[in-house]
Design an enzyme around this catalytic site. Sequence first.
Site, PDB file in Angstrom:
ATOM      1  N   LYS A 291      -4.487 -21.167   1.601  1.00 29.15           N
ATOM      2  CA  LYS A 291      -3.119 -20.675   1.433  1.00 29.15           C
ATOM      3  C   LYS A 291      -2.152 -21.677   2.065  1.00 29.15           C
ATOM      4  O   LYS A 291      -2.364 -22.113   3.197  1.00 29.15           O
ATOM      5  CB  LYS A 291      -2.998 -19.305   2.113  1.00 29.15           C
ATOM      6  CG  LYS A 291      -1.805 -18.505   1.680  1.00 29.15           C
ATOM      7  CD  LYS A 291      -2.011 -17.033   1.994  1.00 29.15           C
ATOM      8  CE  LYS A 291      -0.869 -16.214   1.453  1.00 29.15           C
ATOM      9  NZ  LYS A 291      -1.184 -14.781   1.446  1.00 29.15           N
ATOM     10  N   GLU A 375      -2.633   1.836   0.664  1.00 24.65           N
ATOM     11  CA  GLU A 375      -1.644   2.812   1.112  1.00 24.65           C
ATOM     12  C   GLU A 375      -2.199   4.235   1.075  1.00 24.65           C
ATOM     13  O   GLU A 375      -1.923   5.050   1.954  1.00 24.65           O
ATOM     14  CB  GLU A 375      -0.382   2.715   0.253  1.00 24.65           C
ATOM     15  CG  GLU A 375       0.473   1.470   0.498  1.00 24.65           C
ATOM     16  CD  GLU A 375      -0.080   0.197  -0.127  1.00 24.65           C
ATOM     17  OE1 GLU A 375      -1.073   0.259  -0.892  1.00 24.65           O
ATOM     18  OE2 GLU A 375       0.476  -0.891   0.169  1.00 24.65           O
ATOM     19  N   ARG A 403       2.615   4.983  -4.423  1.00 21.66           N
ATOM     20  CA  ARG A 403       1.253   5.220  -4.899  1.00 21.66           C
ATOM     21  C   ARG A 403       0.478   6.167  -3.990  1.00 21.66           C
ATOM     22  O   ARG A 403      -0.609   6.600  -4.352  1.00 21.66           O
ATOM     23  CB  ARG A 403       0.495   3.917  -5.144  1.00 21.66           C
ATOM     24  CG  ARG A 403       0.340   2.969  -4.072  1.00 21.66           C
ATOM     25  CD  ARG A 403      -0.724   1.900  -4.399  1.00 21.66           C
ATOM     26  NE  ARG A 403      -0.423   1.071  -5.557  1.00 21.66           N
ATOM     27  CZ  ARG A 403      -1.104  -0.012  -5.888  1.00 21.66           C
ATOM     28  NH1 ARG A 403      -2.123  -0.383  -5.155  1.00 21.66           N
ATOM     29  NH2 ARG A 403      -0.789  -0.716  -6.943  1.00 21.66           N
TER      30      ARG A 403
HETATM   31  C1  LIG Z   1       0.384  -1.899  -3.209  1.00 18.29           C
HETATM   32  C2  LIG Z   1       0.889  -3.095  -2.479  1.00 18.29           C
HETATM   33  N1  LIG Z   1       0.954  -3.082  -1.134  1.00 18.29           N
HETATM   34  C3  LIG Z   1       1.426  -4.157  -0.464  1.00 18.29           C
HETATM   35  C4  LIG Z   1       1.833  -5.264  -1.133  1.00 18.29           C
HETATM   36  C5  LIG Z   1       2.451  -6.434  -0.386  1.00 18.29           C
HETATM   37  N2  LIG Z   1       1.711  -7.668  -0.591  1.00 18.29           N
HETATM   38  C6  LIG Z   1       2.102  -8.586  -1.480  1.00 18.29           C
HETATM   39  S1  LIG Z   1       1.076  -9.857  -1.593  1.00 18.29           S
HETATM   40  C7  LIG Z   1       0.087  -9.247  -0.380  1.00 18.29           C
HETATM   41  C8  LIG Z   1      -1.109 -10.004   0.070  1.00 18.29           C
HETATM   42  C9  LIG Z   1      -1.958 -10.355  -1.091  1.00 18.29           C
HETATM   43  O1  LIG Z   1      -3.068 -11.065  -0.648  1.00 18.29           O
HETATM   44  P1  LIG Z   1      -4.005 -11.759  -1.718  1.00 18.29           P
HETATM   45  O2  LIG Z   1      -4.234 -10.825  -2.843  1.00 18.29           O
HETATM   46  O3  LIG Z   1      -5.181 -12.273  -1.009  1.00 18.29           O
HETATM   47  O4  LIG Z   1      -3.120 -12.925  -2.301  1.00 18.29           O
HETATM   48  P2  LIG Z   1      -2.652 -14.287  -1.585  1.00 18.29           P
HETATM   49  O5  LIG Z   1      -1.177 -14.166  -1.415  1.00 18.29           O
HETATM   50  O6  LIG Z   1      -3.382 -14.419  -0.287  1.00 18.29           O
HETATM   51  O7  LIG Z   1      -3.010 -15.350  -2.552  1.00 18.29           O
HETATM   52  C10 LIG Z   1       0.572  -8.027   0.077  1.00 18.29           C
HETATM   53  C11 LIG Z   1      -0.023  -7.198   1.133  1.00 18.29           C
HETATM   54  C12 LIG Z   1       1.755  -5.234  -2.542  1.00 18.29           C
HETATM   55  N3  LIG Z   1       2.155  -6.261  -3.280  1.00 18.29           N
HETATM   56  N4  LIG Z   1       1.275  -4.158  -3.179  1.00 18.29           N
END
Ligand SMILES: Cc1ncc(C[n+]2csc(CCOP(=O)(O)OP(=O)(O)O)c2C)c(N)n1
Length: 632
Positions: A291, A375, A403
């Site tokens: 990342k 959640e 959700r």
């Molecule tokens: C239901 C929900 N909860 C929280 C989030 C906030 N959120 C956006 S991206 C993320 C992390 C995603 O991690 P990953 O899937 O590993 O993707 P990366 O950014 O590390 O490539 C979070 C918690 C979201 N998008 N959707």
Amino acid sequence: MILETIKQPADLRRLSYTELDELAGEIRDFIVQVVSENAGHLGSNLGAVELTLALHRVFDSPRDAILWDTGHQAYVHKLVTGRQQQFTTLRQAGGLSGYPCRAESDHDFVENSHASTILSYAYGLAVARDAAILAGEPDVASRRAGHRIVAVIGDGSMTGGMAYEALNNLGHSGRNVIIVLNDNGRSYAPTVSNLSKSLTQVRLNPVYMRRQKRLEQIVRTVPLVGSRAHKGMEAMKAAVREMWEPATFFEPLGVRYMGPVDGHRVEDLEKALRNAAEFDGPIVLHVLTDKGRGYPPAEDDDEKHLHDAPVFDPAVGPPRWVPVGYTQAFAEAMIKEAESNPKVVAITAAMPGPTGLLPFQERWPDRFFDVGIAEQHAVTAATGMAMGGLRPVVAIYSTFMNRAWDQVMYDCALHEQPIVFCLDRAGITGDDGPSTHGVMDIALFSKVPGMTVFAPSSAQELQVMLHDALELDGPSVVRYPRGAARQVPDDQVGSGLHARLVRRGAESEVCLLAVGKLVAAAEAAATELEASGVDCTVWDVRVVKPLDPAMIADAARHPLVVTVEDGVREGGAGSLIVDTLATHCAGPDIPRVEVLGTPIRFLPHGKPDRILADLGLDGPGIASTIRAILAS
Ligand SMILES: Cc1ncc(C[n+]2csc(CCOP(=O)(O)OP(=O)(O)O)c2C)c(N)n1
């Protein structure tokens, strides 16, 4: 610049690997430049550059469907699918969306921002594709449902329940879907998951990586005699894999596991993707990425690898992120409450930093729980904690709480458990568009039996409300907006379940009942109207449910009541006030009530204040609505 020559994915296929490396560098520079000017998701996109290039070289988008979970990592996909020219308008009003967007491109299938959904879309598209093939409709099969279906999901998003539900279903159905697990070991913070831990062990284990490489070389060089030799080699590969692999998590579900592959080597990725595409049945290709790759301020950011970033100077990177406004007020209030009550615990769904819980986590690691992007689980787990005597505070963005409404209703509220839900980013959030606005919370939470709904209009109010919420016997919610918070002196802070009288018009014809952030707009409207001879009384509703009877009685004495909120007007605070006034007032004495709020439609991205102004929810907009009513 190679980037300028890439007008469509096919243009990538004529590049050599050296040129692709060069292109990856150009893409990273361009993304850093644009995000530094417009703010947006950075680390996630920098980590997905080579992966996106390889995907678009191997698969034939949009004939093949490339699907992105969450969608925050699709900037590179935008750049190579004909949107380079507009990329500088990213997240600006009228400009490119920060997420995939069907109106922008045929290459975008799913518009999202809520995590862990993509495997379900993939399953559904695969069902439709297979049905179209069976029905002899090749065009439908290739265009609408996608020919080959590739779903890219991060290790963070793999912690969400829907991802497991879909994996289970995909494995059982045996349908052809290629899942790319983009594993960078992080959500915002390090991913909370034992699966992720074992994935990380694989990632960190050089012996495994070396053996895997050596084995692949052998497979490539040794001429295979007949299918037995081939099977033998496959078995040997599988045996080596088993030694280190994430405890064969996927395969018992019926999903083949392949990898891990270095996610920054286009050539390796391509080979692996081609192999995966040959497989008959669902298959997961495990790809290891970094990342923030290639931009030192992102690589060095321990908190979130610049998952997202505000406007910043690209030469030095953004300053260390610190919470501001309501988030900061919440962070401070949590420390204060936890100091005086050892039963207070904090729960986040993978967002410790953005919700302001990092100081709490640092101080009381044993009282802090990151449950992953989960959640629904967070709410029911909090219910269990409350049943056991703890006082959970669940901090989740308003939009993501949608959700878990079922869990709020039938797990928390049905059992009358005293959980405090703290919903940051309530109301109009702005730059990331329709699925990020937090406009449903008042309407949803106000329907929950026994729920108390607080909406602070200042940082000080939030702190008082959190304290009061923790004194209640049942569930409650405190919902507050993104960004700057009003700072007010003590005499402008309410208490308990009371509304607060903000100003009384001398011969007031109009009573304005305003919720949360829009109290300031209501005050501005009252000031403007006063200048033209219209006196207004203004109340800060503070507690949307139960409504303060004293405020209702006062409103009932006015010929015109105007309610103002930054959530949906249908079923929101205004609707509740209309109902309550109707019950309170007898016969013809019911005042006219005008309910102002957001409409039931998907709102675009843009600056929150601009969107609110466009909806008539700023001072001048409210004043002009009132003038028009008085003139009618
Ligand atoms: C239901 C929900 N909860 C929280 C989030 C906030 N959120 C956006 S991206 C993320 C992390 C995603 O991690 P990953 O899937 O590993 O993707 P990366 O950014 O590390 O490539 C979070 C918690 C979201 N998008 N959707």
